[in-house]
Enzyme design. Structure first.
Site, mmCIF file in Angstrom:
data_model
loop_
_atom_site.group_PDB
_atom_site.id
_atom_site.type_symbol
_atom_site.label_atom_id
_atom_site.label_comp_id
_atom_site.label_asym_id
_atom_site.label_seq_id
_atom_site.Cartn_x
_atom_site.Cartn_y
_atom_site.Cartn_z
ATOM 1 N N ARG A 59 44.968 34.424 44.067
ATOM 2 C CA ARG A 59 44.680 34.746 45.457
ATOM 3 C C ARG A 59 43.323 34.179 45.846
ATOM 4 N NH1 ARG A 59 44.564 40.598 48.284
ATOM 5 N NH2 ARG A 59 42.815 40.876 46.906
ATOM 6 N N THR B 74 40.668 33.373 52.015
ATOM 7 C CA THR B 74 41.824 33.412 52.934
ATOM 8 C C THR B 74 42.804 34.521 52.548
ATOM 9 O OG1 THR B 74 43.126 31.922 51.557
ATOM 10 C CG2 THR B 74 41.707 30.899 53.224
ATOM 11 N N ASP C 15 47.089 48.154 35.872
ATOM 12 C CA ASP C 15 47.271 46.703 35.901
ATOM 13 C C ASP C 15 48.197 46.316 34.750
ATOM 14 O OD1 ASP C 15 45.430 43.987 36.900
ATOM 15 O OD2 ASP C 15 46.754 43.856 35.153
ATOM 16 N N ASP D 210 46.802 43.699 32.240
ATOM 17 C CA ASP D 210 45.777 44.269 31.347
ATOM 18 C C ASP D 210 46.399 45.201 30.316
ATOM 19 O OD1 ASP D 210 43.659 42.952 32.462
ATOM 20 O OD2 ASP D 210 43.114 44.586 33.816
HETATM 21 N N1 URA Z 1 49.662 44.513 39.862
HETATM 22 C C1 URA Z 1 49.530 45.385 38.845
HETATM 23 O O1 URA Z 1 49.423 44.982 37.699
HETATM 24 N N2 URA Z 1 49.503 46.694 39.128
HETATM 25 C C2 URA Z 1 49.617 47.179 40.364
HETATM 26 O O2 URA Z 1 49.619 48.389 40.541
HETATM 27 C C3 URA Z 1 49.754 46.248 41.418
HETATM 28 C C4 URA Z 1 49.769 44.919 41.139
#
Ligand code: URA
Length: 210
Positions: free
Chosen positions: A105, A109, A201, A204
């Site tokens: 991303r 923008t 995430d 992660d």
């Molecule tokens: N990407 C992720 O890994 N977790 C989220 O909650 C949203 C996007």
């Protein structure tokens, strides 16, 4: 045709997802569960594949037996978290062709920018299954599917683990022809674009980067 949205309510899927959501679950545990759950989700997302028949000899006699029709399907990982879904699905569909779409991303923008795109040939003749564990804002998924369509894909399905209502709506508007298969639809996105209650995430958690 699959419904536009399929939520896989199977007890094994739901049980495994609960363990994955738990913040105490280790990276190794998360990865193992993701592999298991992706196999079960792959079963759902491959419903209603085109079939044909071929003649085989069983030890007893000749028969006309059902078999998959057409070219090998293409499995497309949306980097990087999509890779966590690949292994389980490939166990179920070992002959699938595999592609990768990398997007980041742009912080100014906020638009997704492509940094990697490598997909199997003849995408227009294959069922294409795009995978990303989290359908959050939907921006990267929509952009990835835009790119796949530009590359010729016509028959696309999207597989994720968790979806937010915002992401589903965005996908429905941009790609109404792409059925979504998910294990759950959560409440909402938070102000940082994370799904709540979610699981954090996904990248992660599967790669242990945090
Ligand atoms: N990407 C992720 O890994 N977790 C989220 O909650 C949203 C996007």
């Amino acid at each position: 045709m699959l419904d536009h949205l399929t939520v896989v309510k199977h007890p094994l899927v739901q049980h495994k997802l609960t363990i994955m959501r738990d913040k105490e679950t280790s990276t190794a545990g998360f990865r193992q569960l993701l592999r298991e759950i992706s196999l079960l989700l792959a079963y759902e997302v491959t419903r209603e594949l085109d079939m044909t028949e071929k003649t085989i000899e069983t030890p007893m006699r000749t028969m006309q037996a059902p078999t998959l029709d057409g070219k090998k399907l293409a499995l497309i990982s949306i980097l990087r978290a999509g890779n966590g879904l690949l292994d389980g699905i490939l166990e179920l569909i070992p002959s699938a062709r595999v592609g990768f779409v990398g997007l980041y991303r742009d912080e100014e923008t906020l638009e997704p920018v492509e940094y990697y795109f490598k997909v199997p040939e003849d995408l227009s003749d294959r069922l294409v299954i795009a995978v990303d564990p989290m359908l959050a804002t939907g921006n990267s998924s929509v952009a990835a599917i835009d790119k796949l369509k530009e590359a010729g894909a016509k028959n696309i399905r999207f597989l994720c683990l968790l979806a937010a209502p915002e992401g589903i709506k965005r996908m429905e508007e941009a790609h109404p022809d792409v059925p979504i298969v998910t294990a759950a639809v959560d409440e909402k996105l938070n102000e940082h674009g994370y799904i709540v209650p979610g699981l954090g995430d996904a990248g992660d958690r599967m790669f242990g980067t945090k």
